[in-house]
Every structure is written in structure tokens, then in C-alpha cells.
Design a protein around this motif. Structure first.
Motif, PDB file in Angstrom:
ATOM      1  N   ASP A  57     -24.054  44.469  77.679  1.00  0.00           N
ATOM      2  CA  ASP A  57     -24.256  44.105  78.825  1.00  0.00           C
ATOM      3  C   ASP A  57     -24.894  42.679  78.705  1.00  0.00           C
ATOM      4  O   ASP A  57     -25.782  42.174  79.627  1.00  0.00           O
ATOM      5  N   TYR A  58     -24.476  41.828  77.921  1.00  0.00           N
ATOM      6  CA  TYR A  58     -24.779  40.352  77.771  1.00  0.00           C
ATOM      7  C   TYR A  58     -24.369  39.545  79.017  1.00  0.00           C
ATOM      8  O   TYR A  58     -23.247  39.709  79.336  1.00  0.00           O
ATOM      9  N   LEU A  59     -25.089  38.436  79.460  1.00  0.00           N
ATOM     10  CA  LEU A  59     -24.829  37.715  80.440  1.00  0.00           C
ATOM     11  C   LEU A  59     -25.202  36.352  80.048  1.00  0.00           C
ATOM     12  O   LEU A  59     -24.393  35.450  80.823  1.00  0.00           O
ATOM     13  N   TYR A  60     -25.796  36.104  79.002  1.00  0.00           N
ATOM     14  CA  TYR A  60     -26.126  34.720  78.858  1.00  0.00           C
ATOM     15  C   TYR A  60     -26.108  34.488  77.081  1.00  0.00           C
ATOM     16  O   TYR A  60     -25.990  35.445  76.346  1.00  0.00           O
ATOM     17  N   MET A  61     -26.104  33.344  76.856  1.00  0.00           N
ATOM     18  CA  MET A  61     -25.767  33.150  75.346  1.00  0.00           C
ATOM     19  C   MET A  61     -26.323  31.617  75.217  1.00  0.00           C
ATOM     20  O   MET A  61     -26.283  30.727  76.012  1.00  0.00           O
ATOM     21  N   CYS A  62     -26.964  31.101  73.994  1.00  0.00           N
ATOM     22  CA  CYS A  62     -27.237  30.020  73.637  1.00  0.00           C
ATOM     23  C   CYS A  62     -26.972  29.635  71.932  1.00  0.00           C
ATOM     24  O   CYS A  62     -27.235  30.754  71.361  1.00  0.00           O
ATOM     25  N   ALA A  63     -26.904  28.619  71.683  1.00  0.00           N
ATOM     26  CA  ALA A  63     -26.757  28.369  70.022  1.00  0.00           C
ATOM     27  C   ALA A  63     -27.946  28.612  69.457  1.00  0.00           C
ATOM     28  O   ALA A  63     -29.195  28.646  69.798  1.00  0.00           O
ATOM     29  N   SER A  64     -27.704  29.294  68.354  1.00  0.00           N
ATOM     30  CA  SER A  64     -28.839  29.732  67.271  1.00  0.00           C
ATOM     31  C   SER A  64     -29.575  28.740  66.907  1.00  0.00           C
ATOM     32  O   SER A  64     -29.050  27.999  66.328  1.00  0.00           O
ATOM     33  N   PRO A  65     -30.992  28.689  66.890  1.00  0.00           N
ATOM     34  CA  PRO A  65     -31.780  27.838  66.167  1.00  0.00           C
ATOM     35  C   PRO A  65     -31.506  27.630  64.632  1.00  0.00           C
ATOM     36  O   PRO A  65     -31.764  26.706  64.177  1.00  0.00           O
ATOM     37  N   SER A  66     -30.837  28.633  63.925  1.00  0.00           N
ATOM     38  CA  SER A  66     -30.594  28.401  62.919  1.00  0.00           C
ATOM     39  C   SER A  66     -29.398  27.360  62.527  1.00  0.00           C
ATOM     40  O   SER A  66     -29.036  27.166  61.414  1.00  0.00           O
ATOM     41  N   LEU A  67     -28.863  26.851  63.630  1.00  0.00           N
ATOM     42  CA  LEU A  67     -27.762  25.998  63.603  1.00  0.00           C
ATOM     43  C   LEU A  67     -26.679  26.076  62.510  1.00  0.00           C
ATOM     44  O   LEU A  67     -26.278  24.987  61.983  1.00  0.00           O
ATOM     45  N   ASP A  68     -26.345  27.424  62.914  1.00  0.00           N
ATOM     46  CA  ASP A  68     -25.308  27.705  61.692  1.00  0.00           C
ATOM     47  C   ASP A  68     -23.842  27.909  62.771  1.00  0.00           C
ATOM     48  O   ASP A  68     -22.841  28.667  62.080  1.00  0.00           O
ATOM     49  N   GLY A  69     -23.952  27.607  64.036  1.00  0.00           N
ATOM     50  CA  GLY A  69     -22.734  27.801  64.632  1.00  0.00           C
ATOM     51  C   GLY A  69     -22.733  28.953  65.204  1.00  0.00           C
ATOM     52  O   GLY A  69     -21.848  29.116  66.140  1.00  0.00           O
ATOM     53  N   THR A  70     -23.673  29.615  65.020  1.00  0.00           N
ATOM     54  CA  THR A  70     -23.552  31.416  65.737  1.00  0.00           C
ATOM     55  C   THR A  70     -24.436  31.186  66.981  1.00  0.00           C
ATOM     56  O   THR A  70     -25.238  29.962  67.459  1.00  0.00           O
ATOM     57  N   HIS A  71     -24.467  32.558  67.818  1.00  0.00           N
ATOM     58  CA  HIS A  71     -25.298  32.469  69.301  1.00  0.00           C
ATOM     59  C   HIS A  71     -26.165  33.602  69.024  1.00  0.00           C
ATOM     60  O   HIS A  71     -26.069  34.597  68.587  1.00  0.00           O
ATOM     61  N   ILE A  72     -26.966  33.386  70.201  1.00  0.00           N
ATOM     62  CA  ILE A  72     -27.935  34.306  70.528  1.00  0.00           C
ATOM     63  C   ILE A  72     -27.454  34.874  71.993  1.00  0.00           C
ATOM     64  O   ILE A  72     -27.367  34.158  72.777  1.00  0.00           O
ATOM     65  N   PHE A  73     -27.366  36.110  71.931  1.00  0.00           N
ATOM     66  CA  PHE A  73     -26.929  36.774  73.229  1.00  0.00           C
ATOM     67  C   PHE A  73     -27.926  37.402  74.127  1.00  0.00           C
ATOM     68  O   PHE A  73     -28.837  38.041  73.368  1.00  0.00           O
ATOM     69  N   SER A  74     -28.131  37.369  75.256  1.00  0.00           N
ATOM     70  CA  SER A  74     -29.071  38.060  75.995  1.00  0.00           C
ATOM     71  C   SER A  74     -28.501  38.701  77.269  1.00  0.00           C
ATOM     72  O   SER A  74     -27.424  38.289  77.792  1.00  0.00           O
ATOM     73  N   SER A  75     -29.236  39.855  77.840  1.00  0.00           N
ATOM     74  CA  SER A  75     -28.849  40.514  78.856  1.00  0.00           C
ATOM     75  C   SER A  75     -29.737  40.057  80.099  1.00  0.00           C
ATOM     76  O   SER A  75     -29.487  40.281  81.202  1.00  0.00           O
ATOM     77  N   SER A  76     -30.819  39.203  79.734  1.00  0.00           N
ATOM     78  CA  SER A  76     -31.727  38.899  80.991  1.00  0.00           C
ATOM     79  C   SER A  76     -31.926  37.567  80.799  1.00  0.00           C
ATOM     80  O   SER A  76     -31.995  36.906  79.584  1.00  0.00           O
ATOM     81  N   TYR A  77     -32.463  36.755  81.909  1.00  0.00           N
ATOM     82  CA  TYR A  77     -32.367  35.280  81.870  1.00  0.00           C
ATOM     83  C   TYR A  77     -33.617  34.952  81.092  1.00  0.00           C
ATOM     84  O   TYR A  77     -33.785  33.923  80.435  1.00  0.00           O
ATOM     85  N   SER A  78     -34.756  35.517  81.259  1.00  0.00           N
ATOM     86  CA  SER A  78     -36.118  35.448  80.717  1.00  0.00           C
ATOM     87  C   SER A  78     -35.896  35.440  78.928  1.00  0.00           C
ATOM     88  O   SER A  78     -36.441  34.482  78.328  1.00  0.00           O
ATOM     89  N   THR A  79     -35.093  36.351  78.586  1.00  0.00           N
ATOM     90  CA  THR A  79     -34.834  36.504  77.101  1.00  0.00           C
ATOM     91  C   THR A  79     -33.894  35.194  76.884  1.00  0.00           C
ATOM     92  O   THR A  79     -34.320  34.613  75.719  1.00  0.00           O
ATOM     93  N   HIS A  80     -33.075  34.962  77.617  1.00  0.00           N
ATOM     94  CA  HIS A  80     -32.322  33.692  77.357  1.00  0.00           C
ATOM     95  C   HIS A  80     -33.106  32.500  77.393  1.00  0.00           C
ATOM     96  O   HIS A  80     -32.861  31.570  76.462  1.00  0.00           O
ATOM     97  N   HIS A  81     -33.815  32.207  78.399  1.00  0.00           N
ATOM     98  CA  HIS A  81     -34.807  31.101  78.622  1.00  0.00           C
ATOM     99  C   HIS A  81     -35.616  30.836  77.112  1.00  0.00           C
ATOM    100  O   HIS A  81     -35.636  29.654  76.687  1.00  0.00           O
ATOM    101  N   SER A  82     -36.200  31.894  76.618  1.00  0.00           N
ATOM    102  CA  SER A  82     -36.907  31.941  75.398  1.00  0.00           C
ATOM    103  C   SER A  82     -35.975  31.291  74.229  1.00  0.00           C
ATOM    104  O   SER A  82     -36.513  30.536  73.408  1.00  0.00           O
TER     105      SER A  82
END
Length: 348
Positions: free
Chosen positions: A308-333
């Protein structure tokens, strides 16, 4: 009248000499024609590109750089016997040692050696594709660009100018150097349909996508990350956005729209560019791929997991992976965490 024995001996000697000469000549010609008259200097095979305007003499000039010709007079005599006056263009590989028959036969009949035609997924545009292909074949890049850009020509392959690159899945293909443009496109169509099996077509249909749309989506997925394990999830995210009627908002499509592939960070000014490839301004998929995706990435799209993912951003670990989110609030965080990490790195 009695012939003196000395005359008989002389005549017999002449006959025997002529027979021996004929046998020696015949054996030598047989050997040079069938077995060996040309031997490479370094003991290795050698290859040559023979162009349409090359004469027999120009070919021999090439060959003399790598081969010692034991009897060039014999070679030219054999050429006359075979009525060999014009070498056929092509790419030829010759063994380290050969007789005249093999050398003449290859060039006279156009018995080429296939080449390995290949390109990578780093190709973005029709011009880049045409340049890469023509650099390996006896083809004009301008001719290829015209065909790739011609809606009417590409309609024969159920494609158009924008989607024409979908036909060229990165791989290694065995072809003749002198293949014609039409033969090349027909071959690529065959390979394209070989990839698109009934099973894959059913998977695409289940996603509500055509094969061309799968290629386009795969090109976006592949442009988003070099981390292979994230690709199926990214594909799932974009499929979800498509089904919900949301704009993809894929930064790689903006870079393609701008036309500057050196861009590493998309700015607000880039998002304003007017282009059907700007997925921030336009909903749905762009009209063509933004580069040529690998076959494995096409399968990542076809076999994308259900999420149910709709958003993603680069992981703060800076390893090239992504963090996926299903809500904008989680994505914003998650995005805030990433930007904070980037700020801390700048201030070190």
C-alpha cells in the motif's frame, strides 16, 4: 632406322622430368590452395572489416600486416581461376593458417563471422541508441534515428516515435556486421516477442499495463536506485499511484524532460519544465522510456509485490536504500530525518 640408346635415355629423362615437375607443381598448388599459403606472423587468428568500396588489393594490403603469404603469385592465380575480383563487405575472422581456397571463398561468398551486438541500460535517447548501434554495425546513425523517429515506420511494430526504444531490450545479440536497418528492426521485433511470453503478457494485463508501459515504468524504477532489492518495491509504489490516479512525481522523469543527465538534485525550477515526461505536471506514465531498462527490471515490475506504499524517500543511513510509506505524514517524517542527516554531514 635404329634409335641410339642415349637418345632414348634422354627422351625418357625428359618425360620423367616433366612428370616429376607436374607432380611437384600439382602437389605444391594443392597444398597452397587447400592447406596453407598464408600464415599469421604471431600465430593467432585475425579479423577484418571489409567495406563496400574495398578492392582485392586493398584487402591484401590489410592481410599482409598480419600474414606471411608464401606464394602471392599462386594466390593471384587461384583468384583468377575462381574469377574472384570483388570482395564482399563484411566482418571476417581468418585462422592463423589457411589455404587460398578458404581465403577466397569467404570473401567471394560473403561468409562472414557474426559479431556480438550489445548496449547497456545507460542509453537514454534515440540519438544515443542509434550512435551505439551504428558504432558496432555498418549502419548510418542518421538512418536509424529517422526510423526510430518515424511514427509511420514504427507503427509496423505497434509502436511510435516516443516508444520506439521499447523494442531494444539491453542484451547481447549475434548479428552480421552488414545487417540492413530493416533486418535489424525485424530481428529486434522477434527478440522482443520472444521476451513477451504469454505468461508475461498475462502479468502485464493483470496490472492494467501494456508491454510498452511496463518498459516505460521499468525505466523509471531503474533510474530511481542502484539498489536492486529496492526495485520491486519501487515498482509496486508506482503501480499503486497509477491505479489511484496520482501523479508519479518521479524525479528521473524530470531530469529526462530537462535533458541534462548530469543533474544530481532536482530543484523547484526543474519541476516547472513543460514536457510530457514531467510526471510532476502530468498524471500517468510518460510517452516513452527514459532509458533502456534491463530485462530483469521488466520482471521486477511484472512481479511487483502487493503493497500500500505511495511515498518513498532516501534512507538517512545514506546507503542508497529507501524508506517507503503509505501515508504522507509518515513520509514527511522520514524525509525530515533524511534532510537532517544531510545537514549534519554538511556541518561536519
Amino acid at each position: 632406322m635404329t634409335i641410339r640408346p642415349s637418345v632414348v635415355h634422354i627422351l625418357l629423362g625428359i618425360v620423367v622430368g616433366l612428370v616429376l615437375f607436374a607432380l611437384t607443381f600439382g602437389v605444391e598448388q594443392y597444398y597452397r590452395y587447400h592447406v596453407s599459403n598464408m600464415r599469421s606472423v604471431d600465430g593467432k587468428e585475425h579479423s577484418y572489416y571489409i567495406y563496400p568500396d574495398m578492392s582485392v588489393d586493398s584487402v591484401l594490403n590489410l592481410v599482409r600486416r598480419d600474414y606471411t603469404i608464401s606464394g602471392e603469385y599462386d594466390l593471384r592465380w587461384h583468384m583468377r581461376l575462381k574469377v574472384f575480383t570483388e570482395p564482399q563487405p563484411g566482418y571476417y575472422v581468418f585462422p592463423d593458417e589457411m589455404g587460398d581456397r578458404l581465403f577466397i571463398s569467404k570473401l567471394q561468398t560473403g561468409e562472414q563471422t557474426p559479431i556480438q551486438l550489445k548496449w547497456t541500460n545507460k542509453i537514454h535517447t534515440r540519438e544515443e541508441l542509434a550512435a551505439r548501434v551504428s558504432s558496432q554495425l555498418m549502419l548510418d546513425s542518421i538512418d536509424l534515428i529517422k526510423r526510430l523517429s518515424d511514427d509511420e515506420y514504427m507503427a509496423d511494430y505497434d509502436l511510435n516515435a516516443e516508444s520506439s526504444r521499447c523494442l531494444f531490450i539491453p542484451n547481447t545479440y549475434e548479428v552480421y556486421w552488414t545487417i540492413s536497418p530493416d533486418e535489424l528492426f525485424k530481428m529486434m521485433e522477434q527478440k522482443y516477442h520472444e521476451f513477451w511470453t504469454k505468461e508475461r503478457l498475462k502479468k502485464a494485463e493483470a496490472l492494467g499495463l501494456t508491454p510498452e508501459q511496463v518498459v516505460i515504468l521499468a525505466s523509471i524504477v531503474e533510474s530511481e536506485t542502484y539498489v536492486v532489492k529496492d526495485m520491486p518495491t519501487i515498482a509496486s509504489l508506482y503501480i499503486n499511484r497509477l491505479h489511484k490516479g496520482m501523479p508519479l512525481q518521479a524525479c528521473p522523469t524530470v531530469i529526462y524532460a530537462v535533458g541534462d543527465f548530469s543533474i544530481r538534485r532536482v530543484l523547484k525550477s526543474h519541476l516547472k519544465v513543460e514536457s510530457p515526461y514531467n510526471t510532476y505536471k502530468n498524471k500517468g506514465l510518460p510517452p516513452g522510456p527514459i532509458h533502456l531498462p534491463l530485462a530483469r527490471t521488466l520482471d521486477f515490475v511484472l512481479d511487483a509485490p502487493k503493497t500500500d506504499y505511495l511515498y518513498m524517500c532516501a534512507s538517512p543511513s545514506l546507503d542508497g536504500t529507501h524508506i517507503f510509506s503509505s501515508s504522507y505524514s509518515t513520509h514527511h517524517s522520514a524525509a525530515r530525518d533524511y534532510h537532517n542527516m544531510m545537514d549534519r554531514r554538511k556541518n561536519r
